[in-house]
Design a protein around this motif. Structure first.
Motif, mmCIF file in Angstrom:
data_model
loop_
_atom_site.group_PDB
_atom_site.id
_atom_site.type_symbol
_atom_site.label_atom_id
_atom_site.label_comp_id
_atom_site.label_asym_id
_atom_site.label_seq_id
_atom_site.Cartn_x
_atom_site.Cartn_y
_atom_site.Cartn_z
ATOM 1 N N ALA A 1 0.828 -1.211 0.000
ATOM 2 C CA ALA A 1 0.000 0.000 0.000
ATOM 3 C C ALA A 1 0.860 1.257 0.000
ATOM 4 O O ALA A 1 0.532 2.237 -0.674
ATOM 5 N N GLN A 2 1.962 1.244 0.731
ATOM 6 C CA GLN A 2 2.829 2.422 0.794
ATOM 7 C C GLN A 2 3.589 2.666 -0.503
ATOM 8 O O GLN A 2 3.873 3.798 -0.858
ATOM 9 N N LYS A 3 3.911 1.588 -1.220
ATOM 10 C CA LYS A 3 4.752 1.720 -2.413
ATOM 11 C C LYS A 3 3.961 1.720 -3.713
ATOM 12 O O LYS A 3 4.547 1.638 -4.789
ATOM 13 N N SER A 4 2.636 1.802 -3.629
ATOM 14 C CA SER A 4 1.834 1.828 -4.843
ATOM 15 C C SER A 4 0.781 2.926 -4.746
ATOM 16 O O SER A 4 0.423 3.356 -3.664
ATOM 17 N N GLU A 5 0.333 3.352 -5.908
ATOM 18 C CA GLU A 5 -0.696 4.400 -5.986
ATOM 19 C C GLU A 5 -2.066 3.746 -6.105
ATOM 20 O O GLU A 5 -2.265 2.868 -6.952
ATOM 21 N N ASP A 6 -3.006 4.167 -5.285
ATOM 22 C CA ASP A 6 -4.366 3.645 -5.352
ATOM 23 C C ASP A 6 -5.129 4.449 -6.399
ATOM 24 O O ASP A 6 -5.443 5.614 -6.202
ATOM 25 N N VAL A 7 -5.427 3.802 -7.533
ATOM 26 C CA VAL A 7 -6.153 4.474 -8.606
ATOM 27 C C VAL A 7 -7.636 4.098 -8.600
ATOM 28 O O VAL A 7 -8.381 4.496 -9.494
ATOM 29 N N GLY A 8 -8.040 3.311 -7.621
ATOM 30 C CA GLY A 8 -9.447 2.976 -7.442
ATOM 31 C C GLY A 8 -10.036 2.245 -8.637
ATOM 32 O O GLY A 8 -9.436 1.328 -9.189
ATOM 33 N N GLU A 9 -11.206 2.688 -9.053
ATOM 34 C CA GLU A 9 -11.935 2.025 -10.140
ATOM 35 C C GLU A 9 -11.323 2.304 -11.516
ATOM 36 O O GLU A 9 -11.746 1.710 -12.506
ATOM 37 N N ARG A 10 -10.342 3.185 -11.589
ATOM 38 C CA ARG A 10 -9.658 3.462 -12.857
ATOM 39 C C ARG A 10 -8.550 2.449 -13.139
ATOM 40 O O ARG A 10 -7.802 2.586 -14.106
ATOM 41 N N PHE A 11 -8.432 1.428 -12.292
ATOM 42 C CA PHE A 11 -7.309 0.491 -12.395
ATOM 43 C C PHE A 11 -7.151 -0.103 -13.789
ATOM 44 O O PHE A 11 -6.060 -0.079 -14.359
ATOM 45 N N ALA A 12 -8.204 -0.656 -14.344
ATOM 46 C CA ALA A 12 -8.100 -1.322 -15.653
ATOM 47 C C ALA A 12 -7.621 -0.354 -16.731
ATOM 48 O O ALA A 12 -6.738 -0.683 -17.530
ATOM 49 N N ASP A 13 -8.184 0.846 -16.759
ATOM 50 C CA ASP A 13 -7.788 1.844 -17.757
ATOM 51 C C ASP A 13 -6.328 2.264 -17.576
ATOM 52 O O ASP A 13 -5.569 2.351 -18.544
ATOM 53 N N GLU A 14 -5.936 2.528 -16.327
ATOM 54 C CA GLU A 14 -4.558 2.961 -16.049
ATOM 55 C C GLU A 14 -3.567 1.864 -16.419
ATOM 56 O O GLU A 14 -2.535 2.135 -17.034
ATOM 57 N N ALA A 15 -3.867 0.614 -16.031
ATOM 58 C CA ALA A 15 -2.957 -0.496 -16.328
ATOM 59 C C ALA A 15 -2.803 -0.691 -17.834
ATOM 60 O O ALA A 15 -1.694 -0.926 -18.329
ATOM 61 N N LEU A 16 -3.890 -0.580 -18.580
ATOM 62 C CA LEU A 16 -3.831 -0.750 -20.032
ATOM 63 C C LEU A 16 -3.030 0.386 -20.678
ATOM 64 O O LEU A 16 -2.209 0.143 -21.570
ATOM 65 N N ARG A 17 -3.244 1.619 -20.226
ATOM 66 C CA ARG A 17 -2.480 2.757 -20.778
ATOM 67 C C ARG A 17 -0.982 2.594 -20.485
ATOM 68 O O ARG A 17 -0.151 2.897 -21.355
ATOM 69 N N MET A 18 -0.631 2.120 -19.300
ATOM 70 C CA MET A 18 0.795 1.901 -18.997
ATOM 71 C C MET A 18 1.356 0.792 -19.884
ATOM 72 O O MET A 18 2.473 0.902 -20.391
ATOM 73 N N HIS A 19 0.587 -0.260 -20.086
ATOM 74 C CA HIS A 19 1.029 -1.379 -20.915
ATOM 75 C C HIS A 19 1.284 -0.926 -22.356
ATOM 76 O O HIS A 19 2.237 -1.389 -23.006
ATOM 77 N N LYS A 20 0.454 -0.020 -22.861
ATOM 78 C CA LYS A 20 0.591 0.469 -24.235
ATOM 79 C C LYS A 20 1.621 1.596 -24.359
ATOM 80 O O LYS A 20 1.865 2.088 -25.447
ATOM 81 N N GLY A 21 2.208 2.009 -23.246
ATOM 82 C CA GLY A 21 3.207 3.064 -23.270
ATOM 83 C C GLY A 21 2.629 4.462 -23.282
ATOM 84 O O GLY A 21 3.354 5.434 -23.495
ATOM 85 N N GLU A 22 1.327 4.596 -23.072
ATOM 86 C CA GLU A 22 0.677 5.910 -23.063
ATOM 87 C C GLU A 22 0.853 6.618 -21.719
ATOM 88 O O GLU A 22 0.626 7.824 -21.636
ATOM 89 N N GLU A 23 1.212 5.888 -20.705
ATOM 90 C CA GLU A 23 1.454 6.415 -19.358
ATOM 91 C C GLU A 23 2.790 5.872 -18.883
ATOM 92 O O GLU A 23 3.174 4.756 -19.230
ATOM 93 N N PRO A 24 3.505 6.627 -18.043
ATOM 94 C CA PRO A 24 4.749 6.081 -17.485
ATOM 95 C C PRO A 24 4.447 4.903 -16.544
ATOM 96 O O PRO A 24 3.429 4.896 -15.859
ATOM 97 N N GLN A 25 5.351 3.931 -16.533
ATOM 98 C CA GLN A 25 5.206 2.777 -15.649
ATOM 99 C C GLN A 25 5.331 3.206 -14.190
ATOM 100 O O GLN A 25 6.204 4.000 -13.850
ATOM 101 N N ARG A 26 4.439 2.708 -13.350
ATOM 102 C CA ARG A 26 4.494 2.961 -11.916
ATOM 103 C C ARG A 26 3.677 1.880 -11.219
ATOM 104 O O ARG A 26 2.775 1.304 -11.823
ATOM 105 N N PRO A 27 3.974 1.601 -9.971
ATOM 106 C CA PRO A 27 3.173 0.592 -9.259
ATOM 107 C C PRO A 27 1.804 1.163 -8.883
ATOM 108 O O PRO A 27 1.722 2.224 -8.262
ATOM 109 N N ILE A 28 0.756 0.480 -9.323
ATOM 110 C CA ILE A 28 -0.605 0.927 -9.014
ATOM 111 C C ILE A 28 -1.397 -0.230 -8.419
ATOM 112 O O ILE A 28 -1.044 -1.394 -8.576
ATOM 113 N N ARG A 29 -2.485 0.132 -7.742
ATOM 114 C CA ARG A 29 -3.439 -0.843 -7.229
ATOM 115 C C ARG A 29 -4.809 -0.213 -7.320
ATOM 116 O O ARG A 29 -4.940 1.010 -7.432
ATOM 117 N N GLY A 30 -5.831 -1.030 -7.325
ATOM 118 C CA GLY A 30 -7.191 -0.521 -7.414
ATOM 119 C C GLY A 30 -8.165 -1.665 -7.589
ATOM 120 O O GLY A 30 -7.842 -2.821 -7.311
#
Length: 161
Positions: free
Chosen positions: A101-130
């Motif tokens: 929890a301390q080392k990841s960002e809580d993106v809540g219900e946006r998790f799927a969208d954020e993870a997909l954007r990071m995978h496609k290189g549209e967002e910088p890689q970072r540890p997220i949870r949601g």
């Protein structure tokens, strides 16, 4: 100060510290007390030994009577050992989940969208949870996005009081 051993329906055991019995009852009524492992508010008090501090003397060691070869250990020794192992596992899980929890960002219900954007290189890689629905998680896995379900206890997301 009252210290209670509290048990949830899943038999997680943890200590609760309260100013008085009335304070405990008041916090329970308001839903402020929950299991740090599973978040259950359906708790019961168990037996807890009082702690009396009579000085800095080491506790007396239990006698170690010899046991015949092949004889089963006393039942109370096994259950105490099991409780000790369970408490150690619970403590390790809480520590690990707090670190996640301390080392990841809580993106809540946006998790799927954020993870997909990071995978496609549209967002910088970072540890997220949601949160993601089972369908969203399956779609992410089919896209090659490495995701893993992880049920973090509520207590890991905040400091315990």
């Amino acid at each position: 100060m009252k210290v209670f051993d509290l048990h949830c329906p899943l038999d997680h055991v943890f200590e609760g510290w309260f100013g008085s019995e009335a304070d405990f009852c008041n916090q329970m009524e308001k839903g402020l007390v929950q299991c740090p492992m599973c978040g259950s508010q359906q708790l019961r008090k168990g037996l807890s030994a009082p702690r009396l501090n009579f000085g800095a003397q080491a506790p007396a060691r239990a006698s170690t009577a010899p046991v015949a070869a092949g004889a089963a250990p006393p039942a109370h020794a096994t259950s105490a050992e099991d409780r000790s192992k369970q408490q150690a596992l619970q403590a390790a899980w809480l520590q690990a989940s707090r670190e996640i929890a301390q080392k990841s960002e809580d993106v809540g219900e946006r998790f799927a969208d954020e993870a997909l954007r990071m995978h496609k290189g549209e967002e910088p890689q970072r540890p997220i949870r949601g949160q993601a629905t089972p369908r969203q998680a399956m779609e992410l896995l089919q896209e090659g996005v490495p995701v893993m379900p992880l049920a973090l206890p509520q207590g890991s997301k905040e400091t315990l009081q």
